[in-house]
Design an enzyme around this catalytic site. Structure first.
Site, PDB file in Angstrom:
ATOM      1  CG  ASN A  11      -1.777   1.194   1.341  1.00 34.90           C
ATOM      2  OD1 ASN A  11      -1.831   1.996   0.409  1.00 34.90           O
ATOM      3  ND2 ASN A  11      -2.456   1.343   2.468  1.00 34.90           N
ATOM      4  CD1 TRP A  12       4.073   1.220  -2.361  1.00 37.11           C
ATOM      5  CD2 TRP A  12       3.866   1.859  -4.502  1.00 37.11           C
ATOM      6  NE1 TRP A  12       4.919   0.442  -3.117  1.00 37.11           N
ATOM      7  CE2 TRP A  12       4.817   0.811  -4.431  1.00 37.11           C
ATOM      8  CE3 TRP A  12       3.581   2.418  -5.738  1.00 37.11           C
ATOM      9  CZ2 TRP A  12       5.474   0.313  -5.562  1.00 37.11           C
ATOM     10  CZ3 TRP A  12       4.232   1.921  -6.863  1.00 37.11           C
ATOM     11  CH2 TRP A  12       5.164   0.883  -6.772  1.00 37.11           C
ATOM     12  CE  LYS A  13      -0.238   3.317   4.519  1.00 36.71           C
ATOM     13  NZ  LYS A  13      -0.197   3.411   5.954  1.00 36.71           N
ATOM     14  CG  HIS A 100      -6.057   2.043   4.725  1.00 37.66           C
ATOM     15  ND1 HIS A 100      -5.579   3.056   5.515  1.00 37.66           N
ATOM     16  CD2 HIS A 100      -5.096   1.094   4.689  1.00 37.66           C
ATOM     17  CE1 HIS A 100      -4.361   2.735   5.932  1.00 37.66           C
ATOM     18  NE2 HIS A 100      -4.045   1.541   5.439  1.00 37.66           N
ATOM     19  CD  GLU A 102      -3.016   5.653   6.311  1.00 36.93           C
ATOM     20  OE1 GLU A 102      -2.957   5.629   5.078  1.00 36.93           O
ATOM     21  OE2 GLU A 102      -2.156   5.111   7.044  1.00 36.93           O
ATOM     22  CD  GLU A 171      -3.838  -2.297   7.138  1.00 31.25           C
ATOM     23  OE1 GLU A 171      -2.686  -2.494   6.778  1.00 31.25           O
ATOM     24  OE2 GLU A 171      -4.503  -1.319   6.762  1.00 31.25           O
ATOM     25  N   GLY A 177       2.029   2.450  10.607  1.00 30.05           N
ATOM     26  CA  GLY A 177       3.020   3.512  10.452  1.00 30.05           C
ATOM     27  C   GLY A 177       3.705   3.918  11.740  1.00 30.05           C
ATOM     28  CB  SER A 217       4.648  -1.628  12.152  1.00 35.09           C
ATOM     29  OG  SER A 217       4.278  -0.272  12.359  1.00 35.09           O
ATOM     30  N   GLY A 238       2.728  -1.070   4.298  1.00 38.99           N
ATOM     31  CA  GLY A 238       2.877   0.341   3.935  1.00 38.99           C
ATOM     32  C   GLY A 238       4.348   0.711   3.787  1.00 38.99           C
ATOM     33  N   GLY A 239       4.918   1.267   4.838  1.00 39.96           N
ATOM     34  CA  GLY A 239       6.289   1.804   4.812  1.00 39.96           C
ATOM     35  C   GLY A 239       7.319   0.868   4.185  1.00 39.96           C
TER      36      GLY A 239
HETATM   37  P1  PGA Z   1       2.516   0.408   7.612  1.00 37.57           P
HETATM   38  O1  PGA Z   1       1.090   0.620   6.883  1.00 37.57           O
HETATM   39  O2  PGA Z   1       3.063  -0.913   7.086  1.00 37.57           O
HETATM   40  O3  PGA Z   1       3.350   1.580   7.188  1.00 37.57           O
HETATM   41  O4  PGA Z   1       2.261   0.343   9.070  1.00 37.57           O
HETATM   42  C1  PGA Z   1       0.217  -0.445   6.683  1.00 37.57           C
HETATM   43  C2  PGA Z   1      -1.064   0.027   6.050  1.00 37.57           C
HETATM   44  O5  PGA Z   1      -1.544   1.115   6.390  1.00 37.57           O
HETATM   45  O6  PGA Z   1      -1.644  -0.677   5.198  1.00 37.57           O
END
Ligand code: PGA
Length: 258
Positions: A11-13, A100, A102, A171, A177, A217, A238-239
């Protein structure tokens, strides 16, 4: 128990520029081809909607799936700023992330809106990743599963057949994050509860077959232990997915469990 094929999605956001896309896809695809030849696994990349078309082209022939980060409530219409499921399908994208954390917390998307998005995406024939997860406050007050079962409630509104195209991502909001992942046992506990809820509310066969990803994470250092849990069938990353080397290490650790 049915054999669930692992699914690991980046997930590159709201990250990356156009010029970064081919720099990522080439080395990444080369790094994971030997893994994909050896292990059954679905891998996807979710860039911003703006970059999706280009990523679809870059991924042609690689077996890696392009993934949308969200999709609209209708096939078309007056919805400024939205991308419709029909448009995703039209450019060659068949999987989309919905609900998601966010979207829920920054843009205040509620269950009702996420259900509308879900119905529209499924109607278009897309596959979906439905995200659920509790906040730290909810976990601390012992309400983790109360929140998650409320979020899962929208799944009662879709047909049993639609579950073949549905993946769930657990999640925990406090793990996204933050660098603080849920421990493998914490993840397994919730994944087990999710499967149990589906078994009771939808059906044992659906519960057995549905894939539940963990996200929050995830990195190369914890992917193996988390994926080794019986109810964890994939990862949403994500990250650690922003760099091709680190994301391919996550996949290597996540699927190479022998
Ligand atoms: P993260 O994000 O791996 O940076 O914690 C995961 C996500 O939001 O899908």
């Amino acid at each position: 128990m049915s054999q669930r094929i692992p699914i690991i999605v980046a997930n590159w956001k709201m990250n990356k520029l156009q010029s970064d896309l081919s720099i990522f896809v080439g080395p990444f695809s080369a790094a994971i081809q030997p893994l994909l030849a050896k292990h059954k696994c679905q891998v996807g990349l979710a860039p911003t909607a703006l970059h999706l078309s280009q990523v679809v082209q870059l991924l042609k022939g690689t077996g890696i799936l392009p993934v949308g980060q969200n999709s609209g409530v209708a096939a078309s219409g007056a919805f400024t700023g939205e991308v419709s499921p029909t448009q995703l399908k039209d450019i060659g994208c068949s999987l989309v992330i919905l609900g998601h954390s966010e979207r829920r917390h920054i843009y205040l998307e509620d269950d009702e809106l996420i259900l509308k998005r879900l119905k529209a995406a499924l109607k278009e024939g897309l596959s979906v990743i439905v995200c659920v997860g509790e906040t730290l406050e909810e976990r601390k007050s012992g309400n983790t599963f109360k929140t998650i079962s409320r979020q899962l409630g929208i799944l009662k509104e879709i047909s049993k057949a639609d579950f073949q195209r549905t993946v769930i991502a657990y999640e925990p909001v406090w793990a996204i994050g933050t660098g603080e992942n849920a421990t493998p046992d914490q993840a397994e506990e919730v994944h087990f509860q999710i499967r149990n809820w589906i078994s009771k509310e939808i059906g044992v066969d659906v519960a057995d077959a549905i894939r539940i990803q963990y996200g929050g994470s995830v990195k190369a250092e914890n992917a193996k232990e988390i994926m080794s849990k019986p109810n964890v069938d994939g990862l949403l990353v994500g990250g650690a997915s922003l760099d091709p080397v680190s994301f391919s290490k996550v996949i290597e650790q996540g699927i190479n469990l022998s």
